[in-house]
Design a protein around this motif. Sequence first.
Motif, PDB file in Angstrom:
ATOM      1  N   ILE A  32      31.487 137.047  94.557  1.00 12.15           N
ATOM      2  CA  ILE A  32      31.481 136.525  95.738  1.00 12.15           C
ATOM      3  C   ILE A  32      32.031 137.441  96.872  1.00 12.15           C
ATOM      4  O   ILE A  32      32.874 138.393  96.553  1.00 12.15           O
ATOM      5  CB  ILE A  32      32.757 135.433  95.629  1.00 12.15           C
ATOM      6  CG1 ILE A  32      32.581 134.434  94.644  1.00 12.15           C
ATOM      7  CG2 ILE A  32      32.877 134.717  96.844  1.00 12.15           C
ATOM      8  CD1 ILE A  32      30.929 133.702  94.785  1.00 12.15           C
ATOM      9  N   GLN A  33      31.277 137.602  97.899  1.00 12.58           N
ATOM     10  CA  GLN A  33      31.522 138.601  98.854  1.00 12.58           C
ATOM     11  C   GLN A  33      32.635 138.009 100.078  1.00 12.58           C
ATOM     12  O   GLN A  33      33.143 139.060 100.626  1.00 12.58           O
ATOM     13  CB  GLN A  33      30.134 139.046  99.833  1.00 12.58           C
ATOM     14  CG  GLN A  33      29.156 139.588  98.637  1.00 12.58           C
ATOM     15  CD  GLN A  33      29.546 140.789  98.171  1.00 12.58           C
ATOM     16  OE1 GLN A  33      30.146 141.703  98.728  1.00 12.58           O
ATOM     17  NE2 GLN A  33      29.656 140.876  96.903  1.00 12.58           N
ATOM     18  N   SER A  34      32.575 136.768 100.300  1.00 21.82           N
ATOM     19  CA  SER A  34      33.650 136.396 101.251  1.00 21.82           C
ATOM     20  C   SER A  34      33.924 134.773 100.849  1.00 21.82           C
ATOM     21  O   SER A  34      32.904 134.107 100.185  1.00 21.82           O
ATOM     22  CB  SER A  34      33.315 136.527 102.536  1.00 21.82           C
ATOM     23  OG  SER A  34      32.096 135.548 102.955  1.00 21.82           O
ATOM     24  N   ALA A  35      35.118 134.240 100.977  1.00 24.82           N
ATOM     25  CA  ALA A  35      35.512 133.015 100.858  1.00 24.82           C
ATOM     26  C   ALA A  35      36.437 132.459 101.681  1.00 24.82           C
ATOM     27  O   ALA A  35      37.194 133.161 102.401  1.00 24.82           O
ATOM     28  CB  ALA A  35      35.878 132.807  99.567  1.00 24.82           C
ATOM     29  N   GLU A  36      36.715 131.260 102.152  1.00 25.63           N
ATOM     30  CA  GLU A  36      37.751 130.620 102.881  1.00 25.63           C
ATOM     31  C   GLU A  36      38.257 129.521 102.224  1.00 25.63           C
ATOM     32  O   GLU A  36      37.338 128.522 101.532  1.00 25.63           O
ATOM     33  CB  GLU A  36      37.227 130.573 104.357  1.00 25.63           C
ATOM     34  CG  GLU A  36      36.169 129.558 104.550  1.00 25.63           C
ATOM     35  CD  GLU A  36      35.722 129.357 105.971  1.00 25.63           C
ATOM     36  OE1 GLU A  36      35.716 128.418 106.386  1.00 25.63           O
ATOM     37  OE2 GLU A  36      35.164 130.495 106.605  1.00 25.63           O
ATOM     38  N   LEU A  37      39.479 128.912 102.409  1.00 22.21           N
ATOM     39  CA  LEU A  37      39.832 127.806 102.220  1.00 22.21           C
ATOM     40  C   LEU A  37      40.405 126.901 103.356  1.00 22.21           C
ATOM     41  O   LEU A  37      41.263 127.523 104.202  1.00 22.21           O
ATOM     42  CB  LEU A  37      41.053 127.997 101.248  1.00 22.21           C
ATOM     43  CG  LEU A  37      41.649 126.698 100.704  1.00 22.21           C
ATOM     44  CD1 LEU A  37      40.834 125.836  99.871  1.00 22.21           C
ATOM     45  CD2 LEU A  37      42.965 127.383  99.657  1.00 22.21           C
ATOM     46  N   SER A  38      40.045 125.745 103.814  1.00 19.17           N
ATOM     47  CA  SER A  38      40.612 125.129 104.841  1.00 19.17           C
ATOM     48  C   SER A  38      40.424 125.932 106.334  1.00 19.17           C
ATOM     49  O   SER A  38      41.305 126.078 107.078  1.00 19.17           O
ATOM     50  CB  SER A  38      41.945 124.690 104.742  1.00 19.17           C
ATOM     51  OG  SER A  38      42.142 123.986 103.803  1.00 19.17           O
ATOM     52  N   GLY A  39      39.398 126.888 106.508  1.00 22.57           N
ATOM     53  CA  GLY A  39      38.930 127.354 107.435  1.00 22.57           C
ATOM     54  C   GLY A  39      39.554 128.760 107.601  1.00 22.57           C
ATOM     55  O   GLY A  39      39.397 129.651 108.545  1.00 22.57           O
ATOM     56  N   ASN A  40      40.550 129.189 106.554  1.00 20.02           N
ATOM     57  CA  ASN A  40      41.222 130.408 106.559  1.00 20.02           C
ATOM     58  C   ASN A  40      40.483 131.315 105.558  1.00 20.02           C
ATOM     59  O   ASN A  40      40.736 131.023 104.310  1.00 20.02           O
ATOM     60  CB  ASN A  40      42.725 130.255 106.166  1.00 20.02           C
ATOM     61  CG  ASN A  40      43.273 129.172 107.263  1.00 20.02           C
ATOM     62  OD1 ASN A  40      43.486 129.623 108.351  1.00 20.02           O
ATOM     63  ND2 ASN A  40      44.037 128.352 106.740  1.00 20.02           N
ATOM     64  N   PRO A  41      39.932 132.564 106.016  1.00 23.77           N
ATOM     65  CA  PRO A  41      39.310 133.448 105.285  1.00 23.77           C
ATOM     66  C   PRO A  41      40.559 134.176 103.961  1.00 23.77           C
ATOM     67  O   PRO A  41      41.455 134.407 104.389  1.00 23.77           O
ATOM     68  CB  PRO A  41      38.958 134.513 105.975  1.00 23.77           C
ATOM     69  CG  PRO A  41      39.759 134.443 107.235  1.00 23.77           C
ATOM     70  CD  PRO A  41      40.227 133.236 107.331  1.00 23.77           C
ATOM     71  N   PHE A  42      39.885 134.327 102.787  1.00 24.75           N
ATOM     72  CA  PHE A  42      40.621 134.896 101.698  1.00 24.75           C
ATOM     73  C   PHE A  42      40.443 136.286 102.089  1.00 24.75           C
ATOM     74  O   PHE A  42      39.695 136.699 102.679  1.00 24.75           O
ATOM     75  CB  PHE A  42      39.832 134.889 100.434  1.00 24.75           C
ATOM     76  CG  PHE A  42      40.222 133.277  99.824  1.00 24.75           C
ATOM     77  CD1 PHE A  42      40.509 132.490 100.633  1.00 24.75           C
ATOM     78  CD2 PHE A  42      39.938 133.274  98.244  1.00 24.75           C
ATOM     79  CE1 PHE A  42      40.691 130.982  99.704  1.00 24.75           C
ATOM     80  CE2 PHE A  42      40.088 132.168  97.957  1.00 24.75           C
ATOM     81  CZ  PHE A  42      40.496 130.982  98.376  1.00 24.75           C
ATOM     82  N   PRO A  43      41.640 137.319 101.738  1.00 25.06           N
ATOM     83  CA  PRO A  43      41.647 138.423 101.927  1.00 25.06           C
ATOM     84  C   PRO A  43      40.229 139.153 101.109  1.00 25.06           C
ATOM     85  O   PRO A  43      40.042 138.837 100.047  1.00 25.06           O
ATOM     86  CB  PRO A  43      42.698 139.286 101.300  1.00 25.06           C
ATOM     87  CG  PRO A  43      43.674 137.762 101.228  1.00 25.06           C
ATOM     88  CD  PRO A  43      42.771 136.728 101.323  1.00 25.06           C
ATOM     89  N   PRO A  44      39.403 139.971 101.538  1.00 22.73           N
ATOM     90  CA  PRO A  44      38.494 140.650 101.022  1.00 22.73           C
ATOM     91  C   PRO A  44      38.704 141.038  99.689  1.00 22.73           C
ATOM     92  O   PRO A  44      37.852 140.816  98.838  1.00 22.73           O
ATOM     93  CB  PRO A  44      38.273 141.872 101.870  1.00 22.73           C
ATOM     94  CG  PRO A  44      38.510 141.619 103.207  1.00 22.73           C
ATOM     95  CD  PRO A  44      39.751 140.867 102.789  1.00 22.73           C
ATOM     96  N   GLU A  45      39.910 141.459  99.183  1.00 21.19           N
ATOM     97  CA  GLU A  45      40.113 142.099  97.677  1.00 21.19           C
ATOM     98  C   GLU A  45      40.057 140.808  96.846  1.00 21.19           C
ATOM     99  O   GLU A  45      39.801 140.913  95.583  1.00 21.19           O
ATOM    100  CB  GLU A  45      41.328 142.853  97.560  1.00 21.19           C
ATOM    101  CG  GLU A  45      42.628 142.341  98.066  1.00 21.19           C
ATOM    102  CD  GLU A  45      42.874 142.418  99.573  1.00 21.19           C
ATOM    103  OE1 GLU A  45      44.070 141.868  99.771  1.00 21.19           O
ATOM    104  OE2 GLU A  45      42.121 142.776 100.181  1.00 21.19           O
ATOM    105  N   VAL A  46      40.790 139.643  97.333  1.00 22.51           N
ATOM    106  CA  VAL A  46      40.621 138.465  96.390  1.00 22.51           C
ATOM    107  C   VAL A  46      39.243 137.943  96.515  1.00 22.51           C
ATOM    108  O   VAL A  46      38.919 137.449  95.177  1.00 22.51           O
ATOM    109  CB  VAL A  46      41.433 137.414  97.192  1.00 22.51           C
ATOM    110  CG1 VAL A  46      41.381 135.993  96.627  1.00 22.51           C
ATOM    111  CG2 VAL A  46      43.053 137.996  97.228  1.00 22.51           C
TER     112      VAL A  46
END
Length: 97
Positions: A32-46
């Motif tokens: 996974i290169q990027s992800a978000e939850l409820s419109g908030n991006p996860f930190p890249p390392e996560v």
Amino acid sequence: KTMVALAICALAFAISNEPSKDLDLMQGTWNIQSAELSGNPFPPEVSKSIKLTIEGNNYTVVAGGNSDKGTCKLNPDVTPKTLEITGVEGPNKGKTI
């Protein structure tokens, strides 16, 4: 719990023009290169630590040392294509997303 949905939904886009081949094209391990939850991006390392594996109609997501396993069913008849996932082991056990 929601990381699994994010990982799976990341693949719910038009992969090919032949629906019968879409699930075949999804087989393997995905980073996974990027992800978000409820419109908030996860930190890249996560985001980049999440791994999704699809084998047949089964999925496994590993995130932060925790895993979630279940089944996935592709619905190629809608646009964009979607996946219905059902957890059988882990935090989403018994849930359909």
